[in-house]
Design a protein around this motif. Structure first.
Motif, mmCIF file in Angstrom:
data_model
loop_
_atom_site.group_PDB
_atom_site.id
_atom_site.type_symbol
_atom_site.label_atom_id
_atom_site.label_comp_id
_atom_site.label_asym_id
_atom_site.label_seq_id
_atom_site.Cartn_x
_atom_site.Cartn_y
_atom_site.Cartn_z
ATOM 1 N N GLY A 379 0.806 -1.209 0.000
ATOM 2 C CA GLY A 379 0.000 0.000 0.000
ATOM 3 C C GLY A 379 0.841 1.261 0.000
ATOM 4 O O GLY A 379 0.513 2.237 -0.674
ATOM 5 N N ALA A 414 -5.874 5.869 3.161
ATOM 6 C CA ALA A 414 -6.994 5.082 2.649
ATOM 7 C C ALA A 414 -6.500 3.934 1.783
ATOM 8 O O ALA A 414 -7.038 2.807 1.841
ATOM 9 C CB ALA A 414 -7.941 5.988 1.857
ATOM 10 N N TRP A 415 -5.481 4.187 0.962
ATOM 11 C CA TRP A 415 -4.943 3.134 0.100
ATOM 12 C C TRP A 415 -4.319 2.014 0.934
ATOM 13 O O TRP A 415 -4.523 0.828 0.652
ATOM 14 C CB TRP A 415 -3.915 3.731 -0.849
ATOM 15 N N ALA A 417 -5.023 1.286 4.079
ATOM 16 C CA ALA A 417 -6.094 0.600 4.801
ATOM 17 C C ALA A 417 -6.835 -0.367 3.887
ATOM 18 O O ALA A 417 -7.172 -1.494 4.294
ATOM 19 C CB ALA A 417 -7.061 1.626 5.384
ATOM 20 N N ALA A 418 -7.089 0.047 2.646
ATOM 21 C CA ALA A 418 -7.777 -0.840 1.704
ATOM 22 C C ALA A 418 -6.924 -2.063 1.386
ATOM 23 O O ALA A 418 -7.447 -3.191 1.287
ATOM 24 C CB ALA A 418 -8.104 -0.068 0.427
ATOM 25 N N ALA A 419 -5.603 -1.863 1.237
ATOM 26 C CA ALA A 419 -4.718 -3.001 0.945
ATOM 27 C C ALA A 419 -4.699 -3.995 2.099
ATOM 28 O O ALA A 419 -4.741 -5.214 1.899
ATOM 29 C CB ALA A 419 -3.307 -2.490 0.655
ATOM 30 N N ALA A 421 -7.084 -4.374 4.427
ATOM 31 C CA ALA A 421 -8.400 -5.003 4.529
ATOM 32 C C ALA A 421 -8.573 -6.098 3.482
ATOM 33 O O ALA A 421 -9.133 -7.169 3.763
ATOM 34 C CB ALA A 421 -9.490 -3.940 4.370
ATOM 35 N N LEU A 422 -8.082 -5.853 2.272
ATOM 36 C CA LEU A 422 -8.176 -6.860 1.214
ATOM 37 C C LEU A 422 -7.339 -8.082 1.554
ATOM 38 O O LEU A 422 -7.769 -9.232 1.326
ATOM 39 C CB LEU A 422 -7.715 -6.251 -0.115
ATOM 40 N N ARG A 425 -9.191 -10.191 4.074
ATOM 41 C CA ARG A 425 -10.301 -10.956 3.491
ATOM 42 C C ARG A 425 -9.795 -12.178 2.738
ATOM 43 O O ARG A 425 -10.450 -13.221 2.715
ATOM 44 C CB ARG A 425 -11.101 -10.074 2.544
#
Length: 435
Positions: A379, A414-415, A417-419, A421-422, A425
């Motif tokens: 990220g 945000a980038w 955090a998204a990485a 979170a992905l 998952r």
């Protein structure tokens, strides 16, 4: 019987330790990337504000007219008197005449009239990001200076840790093993950029830590007077006299320089405490085939020459201090030196990125599986240029008033955090893992 530490506590402590290392790597990566882009800071100013008047040179009388016009305009607007006024003299790389005060910045036309406000907030954001990480000046530049020391230590320790690093400078092993291939590229790029990396790290550390060092010396030896610390290197400030006075004769100082020092390329005229009886003028002039950012030529308010500071011919330490800026930013040998700095800076940025991947890979091979940390690092590596592009988009869509620092840091966070979170998952649940 000694108290034992729970395994879960140890694991969390190790993860926290790794996260701190990741944060340090992220800051170093951001500094390397932004420094590489900022090499073309001057050229990007022209791109950001393409409509500003440009000229190969400006007459001394036009500069005088511009100085008086800006000072009069600020007085009419009721602004506090500026402590310093800077006139950028047109040069080949940036053929614009610009006046900057404590409150404003204006472009002049060739006749010295105020043409328009300077609108280069994105470029200023980029430089502040590299210099201070958008933190308060003293705190930010001190942190950046400390990372210069860290970068220097990493460069030198990397050589000591790999005795064959120079012998294998052009050797790349078969890339059937991704970890081996990445390590080889990291080591090769480190060797090829070693002199450059040491120069950038050393000058960055000197520039960054000079301010806090000056404050420390001032508190211990000069009753808090920082100007007294800088005086022997960059010249002493004149005794202030706040009594009102007419604008200084900048034109006379420029005429003197053209007549007595025609080989000196002037870059700035600096007015100290303008419109006061204690005002004086300095001309900053570059010397051919020298790394110094310039020599200071001092003049009184009537334009009478008062001497030089010694940046060009003073003590060796003084000349060295004046040479750190050009060496750090690569603005000393024309466009080809800048291109070389960009290529080497990109390689140094890649070294920072791959170094952390190698570190995470070693932890993984030791059985420390940390997919979230690896995702966070990806990220950072991908998100930093994406966040910078978001600020460019904001400059186009919103304009000079866009909150670039907030946009950059929010987009980067945000980038990341998204990485993470992905990655969470994608990680199989514990009950789904094979026995």
């Amino acid at each position: 019987m000694g108290a034992s530490i729970e395994p879960g506590t140890v694991k969390r402590a190790l993860s926290a330790h790794a996260a701190i290392g990741l944060l340090a790597g992220a800051i170093l990566y951001i500094l390397c990337l932004t420094g590489t882009i900022a090499v073309f800071y001057v050229e990007m100013q022209r791109l950001e504000q393409p409509g500003a008047p440009e000229m190969a040179e400006i007459a001394p009388e036009a500069v005088q007219r511009g100085v008086e016009a800006v000072l009069a305009r600020e007085a009419q607007e009721g602004l506090a008197p500026t402590s310093h006024l800077y006139v950028h003299i047109p040069v080949e790389e940036l053929p614009r005449a610009t006046i900057t005060t404590d409150s404003n910045a204006f472009h002049l036309d060739a006749a010295g009239n105020i043409a328009m406000p300077e609108r280069i907030a994105w470029n200023d954001f980029l430089v502040h990001l590299h210099y201070t990480l958008n933190l308060p000046s003293l705190v930010g530049i001190t942190i950046v200076g400390a990372f210069g020391v860290m970068m220097l230590a990493l460069s030198l320790s990397g050589v000591l840790a790999h005795p064959r690093i120079f012998r294998d400078a052009f050797r790349l092993r078969a890339r059937n093993n991704a970890g081996v291939g990445l390590t080889d590229w990291h080591n090769r790029l480190s060797v090829w950029t070693l002199p450059f990396g040491i120069a950038i790290a050393l000058t960055g550390a000197l520039i960054g830590l000079a301010t806090v060092t000056a404050y420390g010396i001032a508190e211990s030896a000069y009753d808090g007077d920082v100007a007294a610390v800088y005086g022997p290197v960059f010249g002493e400030e004149a005794a202030p006299d706040p009594s009102p006075a007419p604008a200084p004769d900048v034109a006379a100082a420029l005429q003197y320089m053209a007549r007595e020092h025609p080989g000196v390329r002037l870059t700035y005229a600096i007015l100290h405490d303008p419109l006061t009886a204690g005002q004086h003028v300095q001309m900053v002039g570059e010397h051919d085939r020298r790394l110094i950012f310039g020599e200071y030529y001092a003049f009184d308010s009537q334009g009478r020459f008062a001497g030089t500071t010694g940046m060009a011919d003073g003590a060796l330490g003084q000349q060295a201090a004046a040479s750190t800026y050009k060496l750090h930013f690569g603005n000393f040998g024309g466009v080809w030196v800048k291109i070389a700095y960009v290529v080497l800076g990109a390689a140094l940025t890649a070294v920072c990125a791959t170094g952390t991947y190698i570190w995470l890979g070693k932890r993984r091979r030791r059985g420390i599986e940390e997919p979230r940390l690896r995702a966070a690092w990806t990220g950072v590596v991908v998100g930093t240029p994406v966040a910078l592009l978001a600020t460019v988009a904001a400059r186009v869509a919103i304009g000079n008033e866009a909150p670039f620092a907030a946009i950059f840091w929010i987009a980067l966070a945000a980038w990341i955090a998204a990485a993470v979170a992905l990655a969470a998952r994608r990680r199989p649940a514990p009950e789904a893992l094979p026995a």
